[in-house]
Design a protein around this motif. Structure first.
Motif, PDB file in Angstrom:
ATOM      1  N   LYS A  36      12.602  15.539  28.859  1.00 59.56           N
ATOM      2  CA  LYS A  36      12.826  15.038  27.497  1.00 59.56           C
ATOM      3  C   LYS A  36      12.512  16.112  26.466  1.00 59.56           C
ATOM      4  O   LYS A  36      13.203  16.237  25.455  1.00 59.56           O
ATOM      5  N   ILE A  37      11.460  16.892  26.718  1.00 57.26           N
ATOM      6  CA  ILE A  37      11.107  17.988  25.810  1.00 57.26           C
ATOM      7  C   ILE A  37      12.172  19.082  25.875  1.00 57.26           C
ATOM      8  O   ILE A  37      12.555  19.644  24.846  1.00 57.26           O
ATOM      9  N   ALA A  38      12.668  19.353  27.065  1.00 51.39           N
ATOM     10  CA  ALA A  38      13.677  20.411  27.241  1.00 51.39           C
ATOM     11  C   ALA A  38      15.040  20.030  26.680  1.00 51.39           C
ATOM     12  O   ALA A  38      15.794  20.901  26.256  1.00 51.39           O
ATOM     13  N   HIS A  39      15.367  18.738  26.673  1.00 56.80           N
ATOM     14  CA  HIS A  39      16.686  18.271  26.230  1.00 56.80           C
ATOM     15  C   HIS A  39      16.540  17.107  25.242  1.00 56.80           C
ATOM     16  O   HIS A  39      16.887  15.965  25.560  1.00 56.80           O
ATOM     17  N   PRO A  40      16.042  17.379  24.029  1.00 58.05           N
ATOM     18  CA  PRO A  40      15.796  16.284  23.083  1.00 58.05           C
ATOM     19  C   PRO A  40      17.061  15.544  22.649  1.00 58.05           C
ATOM     20  O   PRO A  40      17.014  14.330  22.430  1.00 58.05           O
ATOM     21  N   ALA A  41      18.185  16.228  22.539  1.00 56.24           N
ATOM     22  CA  ALA A  41      19.420  15.539  22.128  1.00 56.24           C
ATOM     23  C   ALA A  41      19.873  14.556  23.206  1.00 56.24           C
ATOM     24  O   ALA A  41      20.310  13.440  22.886  1.00 56.24           O
ATOM     25  N   ASP A  42      19.752  14.953  24.460  1.00 51.86           N
ATOM     26  CA  ASP A  42      20.111  14.044  25.553  1.00 51.86           C
ATOM     27  C   ASP A  42      19.173  12.846  25.596  1.00 51.86           C
ATOM     28  O   ASP A  42      19.596  11.719  25.860  1.00 51.86           O
ATOM     29  N   PHE A  43      17.889  13.091  25.334  1.00 49.42           N
ATOM     30  CA  PHE A  43      16.946  11.968  25.317  1.00 49.42           C
ATOM     31  C   PHE A  43      17.240  11.044  24.136  1.00 49.42           C
ATOM     32  O   PHE A  43      17.160   9.814  24.273  1.00 49.42           O
ATOM     33  N   ALA A  44      17.595  11.613  22.987  1.00 48.24           N
ATOM     34  CA  ALA A  44      17.956  10.782  21.832  1.00 48.24           C
ATOM     35  C   ALA A  44      19.153   9.895  22.175  1.00 48.24           C
ATOM     36  O   ALA A  44      19.185   8.712  21.798  1.00 48.24           O
ATOM     37  N   GLN A  45      20.113  10.429  22.916  1.00 49.91           N
ATOM     38  CA  GLN A  45      21.266   9.626  23.340  1.00 49.91           C
ATOM     39  C   GLN A  45      20.829   8.507  24.295  1.00 49.91           C
ATOM     40  O   GLN A  45      21.304   7.383  24.192  1.00 49.91           O
ATOM     41  N   HIS A  59      15.896  10.033  16.073  1.00 54.95           N
ATOM     42  CA  HIS A  59      15.548  11.425  16.353  1.00 54.95           C
ATOM     43  C   HIS A  59      14.047  11.698  16.251  1.00 54.95           C
ATOM     44  O   HIS A  59      13.498  12.373  17.136  1.00 54.95           O
ATOM     45  N   PRO A  60      13.362  11.167  15.232  1.00 57.34           N
ATOM     46  CA  PRO A  60      11.903  11.368  15.230  1.00 57.34           C
ATOM     47  C   PRO A  60      11.237  10.767  16.478  1.00 57.34           C
ATOM     48  O   PRO A  60      10.352  11.371  17.071  1.00 57.34           O
ATOM     49  N   PHE A  61      11.701   9.592  16.892  1.00 60.62           N
ATOM     50  CA  PHE A  61      11.164   8.950  18.094  1.00 60.62           C
ATOM     51  C   PHE A  61      11.443   9.804  19.327  1.00 60.62           C
ATOM     52  O   PHE A  61      10.550  10.039  20.150  1.00 60.62           O
ATOM     53  N   ALA A  62      12.667  10.307  19.450  1.00 69.87           N
ATOM     54  CA  ALA A  62      13.059  11.107  20.612  1.00 69.87           C
ATOM     55  C   ALA A  62      12.340  12.453  20.645  1.00 69.87           C
ATOM     56  O   ALA A  62      12.149  13.023  21.723  1.00 69.87           O
ATOM     57  N   LEU A  63      11.937  12.960  19.507  1.00 69.26           N
ATOM     58  CA  LEU A  63      11.180  14.212  19.467  1.00 69.26           C
ATOM     59  C   LEU A  63       9.692  13.997  19.704  1.00 69.26           C
ATOM     60  O   LEU A  63       9.030  14.815  20.339  1.00 69.26           O
ATOM     61  N   LEU A  64       9.151  12.898  19.222  1.00 71.62           N
ATOM     62  CA  LEU A  64       7.712  12.638  19.299  1.00 71.62           C
ATOM     63  C   LEU A  64       7.275  12.051  20.647  1.00 71.62           C
ATOM     64  O   LEU A  64       6.264  12.483  21.222  1.00 71.62           O
ATOM     65  N   LEU A  65       8.005  11.080  21.155  1.00 67.79           N
ATOM     66  CA  LEU A  65       7.581  10.370  22.367  1.00 67.79           C
ATOM     67  C   LEU A  65       7.317  11.305  23.553  1.00 67.79           C
ATOM     68  O   LEU A  65       6.280  11.156  24.219  1.00 67.79           O
ATOM     69  N   PRO A  66       8.176  12.269  23.863  1.00 67.43           N
ATOM     70  CA  PRO A  66       7.890  13.136  25.018  1.00 67.43           C
ATOM     71  C   PRO A  66       6.583  13.910  24.887  1.00 67.43           C
ATOM     72  O   PRO A  66       5.881  14.121  25.869  1.00 67.43           O
ATOM     73  N   TRP A  67       6.249  14.323  23.669  1.00 66.78           N
ATOM     74  CA  TRP A  67       4.997  15.055  23.474  1.00 66.78           C
ATOM     75  C   TRP A  67       3.795  14.122  23.621  1.00 66.78           C
ATOM     76  O   TRP A  67       2.753  14.543  24.150  1.00 66.78           O
ATOM     77  N   VAL A  68       3.929  12.892  23.167  1.00 63.84           N
ATOM     78  CA  VAL A  68       2.855  11.911  23.377  1.00 63.84           C
ATOM     79  C   VAL A  68       2.691  11.655  24.874  1.00 63.84           C
ATOM     80  O   VAL A  68       1.569  11.567  25.382  1.00 63.84           O
ATOM     81  N   GLU A  69       3.810  11.545  25.591  1.00 63.79           N
ATOM     82  CA  GLU A  69       3.744  11.374  27.052  1.00 63.79           C
ATOM     83  C   GLU A  69       3.054  12.565  27.713  1.00 63.79           C
ATOM     84  O   GLU A  69       2.217  12.381  28.608  1.00 63.79           O
ATOM     85  N   ALA A  70       3.392  13.777  27.295  1.00 65.06           N
ATOM     86  CA  ALA A  70       2.811  14.983  27.896  1.00 65.06           C
ATOM     87  C   ALA A  70       1.306  15.060  27.653  1.00 65.06           C
ATOM     88  O   ALA A  70       0.529  15.304  28.590  1.00 65.06           O
TER      89      ALA A  70
END
Length: 162
Positions: A36-45, A59-70
């Motif tokens: 998700k961090i490597a491919h944020p646009a794909d995760f947003a989709q 987009h904010p959700f798709a950018l933030l969630l993977p970092w919270v997971e990590a």
């Protein structure tokens, strides 16, 4: 033939369950965050396909969630801030369960976006059951946090529990 009560308590079951839950949940969240961090646009989709998040937050959700997971995954693996990390992991897992349940209820034929944002597993009952197992792994560290002796901070305190 008969074991003494002391011998029966030789293996620290609560500590082992807590460690096992932390390692399973931590590794799962850390591994899930990487693609998700490597491919944020794909995760947003993938998030958009669930049709649950407002487009403005997508987009904010798709950018933030993977970092919270990590960060949550690393904290669980190391045993740092384990109650907070356990709660975050459990809440994210409940959020995933709701999203999968809604997608199943709507009959959506979509990829979950869990571990591979482009070719992930399909949303189905097997995913729902897998997420229930993850929730159980998150619950052990929460329920047994006081018994959690095997943490990185514990190594620096000389094995003393917090």
């Amino acid at each position: 033939l008969f074991r003494s009560p002391r011998a029966a308590r030789a293996w620290p079951w609560p500590e082992a369950l807590c460690l096992l839950g932390r390692l399973i949940a931590g590794a799962t969240f850390l591994y899930a965050s990487l693609d998700k961090i490597a491919h944020p646009a794909d995760f947003a989709q993938a998030v958009y396909n669930y049709r649950l998040a407002p487009v403005a937050l997508l987009h904010p959700f798709a950018l933030l969630l993977p970092w919270v997971e990590a960060v949550t995954g690393v904290a669980l693996l190391l045993g740092v801030a384990r109650r907070g990390a356990g709660w975050l992991a459990a809440l994210m897992t409940v959020m995933f369960l709701v999203a999968v349940g809604v997608a199943l209820g709507r009959g959506l034929d979509i990829s979950c976006g869990c571990f591979d944002t482009r070719h992930g597993s399909a949303v189905g009952w097997n995913l729902f059951v897998r997420d229930l197992g993850l929730l159980l792994a998150c619950a052990w560290p929460l329920a047994l946090a006081r018994r959690d002796a095997w943490t990185v901070p514990g190594l620096f305190r000389g094995g003393k529990r917090s």
